[in-house]
Design an enzyme around this catalytic site. Structure first.
Site, PDB file in Angstrom:
ATOM      1  N   ASN A 178      67.383   8.550  33.551  1.00 58.83           N
ATOM      2  CA  ASN A 178      68.373   7.600  33.742  1.00 58.83           C
ATOM      3  C   ASN A 178      67.910   6.634  34.819  1.00 58.83           C
ATOM      4  O   ASN A 178      67.283   7.172  35.702  1.00 58.83           O
ATOM      5  CB  ASN A 178      69.589   8.191  33.897  1.00 58.83           C
ATOM      6  CG  ASN A 178      69.710   9.308  35.007  1.00 58.83           C
ATOM      7  OD1 ASN A 178      68.719   9.930  35.333  1.00 58.83           O
ATOM      8  ND2 ASN A 178      70.815   9.506  35.774  1.00 58.83           N
TER       9      ASN A 178
ATOM     10  N   GLU B   3      69.763   3.816  37.213  1.00 64.38           N
ATOM     11  CA  GLU B   3      71.108   3.510  37.623  1.00 64.38           C
ATOM     12  C   GLU B   3      70.747   1.987  38.238  1.00 64.38           C
ATOM     13  O   GLU B   3      69.780   1.536  38.288  1.00 64.38           O
ATOM     14  CB  GLU B   3      71.787   4.474  38.516  1.00 64.38           C
ATOM     15  CG  GLU B   3      72.049   5.585  37.757  1.00 64.38           C
ATOM     16  CD  GLU B   3      72.806   6.704  38.405  1.00 64.38           C
ATOM     17  OE1 GLU B   3      73.054   6.584  39.774  1.00 64.38           O
ATOM     18  OE2 GLU B   3      73.181   7.597  37.960  1.00 64.38           O
TER      19      GLU B   3
ATOM     20  N   CYS C 166      71.540   5.570  30.361  1.00 66.67           N
ATOM     21  CA  CYS C 166      71.163   7.103  30.325  1.00 66.67           C
ATOM     22  C   CYS C 166      69.595   7.175  29.762  1.00 66.67           C
ATOM     23  O   CYS C 166      69.028   6.491  29.139  1.00 66.67           O
ATOM     24  CB  CYS C 166      72.097   7.711  29.203  1.00 66.67           C
ATOM     25  SG  CYS C 166      73.746   7.658  29.496  1.00 66.67           S
TER      26      CYS C 166
ATOM     27  N   GLU D 120      68.631   9.478  27.691  1.00 61.46           N
ATOM     28  CA  GLU D 120      68.162   9.507  26.306  1.00 61.46           C
ATOM     29  C   GLU D 120      67.967   7.921  25.543  1.00 61.46           C
ATOM     30  O   GLU D 120      66.930   7.874  24.728  1.00 61.46           O
ATOM     31  CB  GLU D 120      69.417  10.039  25.426  1.00 61.46           C
ATOM     32  CG  GLU D 120      69.884  11.385  25.799  1.00 61.46           C
ATOM     33  CD  GLU D 120      70.733  11.581  27.022  1.00 61.46           C
ATOM     34  OE1 GLU D 120      70.448  10.729  27.793  1.00 61.46           O
ATOM     35  OE2 GLU D 120      71.624  12.719  26.986  1.00 61.46           O
TER      36      GLU D 120
ATOM     37  N   CYS E 271      76.200  11.808  26.429  1.00 59.54           N
ATOM     38  CA  CYS E 271      77.311  11.244  26.359  1.00 59.54           C
ATOM     39  C   CYS E 271      77.602  10.619  24.649  1.00 59.54           C
ATOM     40  O   CYS E 271      76.576  10.424  23.871  1.00 59.54           O
ATOM     41  CB  CYS E 271      77.188  10.045  27.424  1.00 59.54           C
ATOM     42  SG  CYS E 271      76.436   8.657  26.905  1.00 59.54           S
TER      43      CYS E 271
ATOM     44  N   CYS F 102      75.114   7.860  23.776  1.00 58.10           N
ATOM     45  CA  CYS F 102      73.773   8.323  23.336  1.00 58.10           C
ATOM     46  C   CYS F 102      73.744   8.823  22.123  1.00 58.10           C
ATOM     47  O   CYS F 102      72.958   8.839  21.187  1.00 58.10           O
ATOM     48  CB  CYS F 102      73.374   9.113  24.306  1.00 58.10           C
ATOM     49  SG  CYS F 102      72.726   8.120  26.020  1.00 58.10           S
TER      50      CYS F 102
HETATM   51  N1  THU Z   1      73.405  10.300  32.005  1.00 61.42           N
HETATM   52  C1  THU Z   1      72.458  10.304  30.959  1.00 61.42           C
HETATM   53  O1  THU Z   1      71.352  10.127  31.522  1.00 61.42           O
HETATM   54  N2  THU Z   1      72.817  11.040  29.774  1.00 61.42           N
HETATM   55  C2  THU Z   1      73.858  11.466  29.331  1.00 61.42           C
HETATM   56  O2  THU Z   1      73.845  12.008  28.311  1.00 61.42           O
HETATM   57  C3  THU Z   1      75.148  11.395  30.265  1.00 61.42           C
HETATM   58  C4  THU Z   1      74.898  10.705  31.414  1.00 61.42           C
HETATM   59  C5  THU Z   1      73.289   9.619  33.228  1.00 61.42           C
HETATM   60  C6  THU Z   1      73.916   8.282  33.382  1.00 61.42           C
HETATM   61  C7  THU Z   1      74.286   8.275  34.732  1.00 61.42           C
HETATM   62  O3  THU Z   1      73.161   7.639  35.365  1.00 61.42           O
HETATM   63  C8  THU Z   1      74.424   9.591  35.254  1.00 61.42           C
HETATM   64  O4  THU Z   1      73.730  10.384  34.290  1.00 61.42           O
HETATM   65  C9  THU Z   1      75.882  10.181  35.450  1.00 61.42           C
HETATM   66  O5  THU Z   1      76.700   9.834  34.728  1.00 61.42           O
END
Ligand code: THU
Length: 157
Positions: free
Chosen positions: A62, A64, A73, A75, A112, A115
């Site tokens: 991920n 940000e 994310c 994925e 999520c 994804c």
């Molecule tokens: N996140 C992912 O990388 N994958 C997921 O399936 C859920 C959330 C990340 C997004 C964000 O950077 C952090 O986790 C918190 O939500």
């Protein structure tokens, strides 16, 4: 009126040693990928590792941004990267792992919805199920035979 019954089966492995060597390698790649995450805001470090038909492993983490919705994310970083750099190659499996000291990540974390939608379209286009391995810090791993296990119905145009 009639009912549509949607059923899912997840195979739960109590520790990594119960997985095949290939799956252990994929989960370890996802764990390693968490180290590349840029997650200063959530402090939730996610790694994804895709196994391609060629045997190559493509990873993502991920990423940000201070403008929160601009991040992505793990994925989707991995899948879009595979779509771009390995266009047309089939994706056999994806492993997802999380590291966090701020959040509870003992049990496997579920991807999520956004994804899942993206992954399910990759699966639909390639007409081959993508197996999903979700790893928790307590060692437990969920094995889902396809995206439909997590998201039985998909939006499509
Ligand atoms: N996140 C992912 O990388 N994958 C997921 O399936 C859920 C959330 C990340 C997004 C964000 O950077 C952090 O986790 C918190 O939500």
């Amino acid at each position: 009126m009639h009912e549509l019954k949607l059923e899912s089966i997840i195979r739960v492995y109590e520790n990594l040693q119960e997985l095949s060597i290939a799956d252990q390698t994929l989960v370890q790649s996802a764990k390693d990928a968490t180290k590349q995450a840029y997650a200063p805001y959530s402090k939730f470090f996610v790694g994804a590792a895709l196994l391609l038909e060629s045997g190559e492993i493509i990873t993502g983490s991920n990423q940000e941004n201070a403008a929160y919705p601009s991040g992505l994310c793990a994925e989707r970083v991995a899948f879009f990267s595979a779509g771009h750099q390995h266009k047309g190659k089939q994706i056999l499996a994806v492993a997802i792992a999380v590291v966090s000291e701020e959040h509870r990540v003992a049990e496997p974390v579920i991807p999520c919805g956004a994804c899942m939608q993206v992954m399910s379209e990759f699966q639909r286009i390639q007409q081959l199920p993508i197996r999903i391995l979700l790893n928790g810090n307590n060692g437990k791993t969920y094995n889902c035979e396809s995206l439909q296990t997590l998201m039985p119905l998909q939006f499509r145009l």
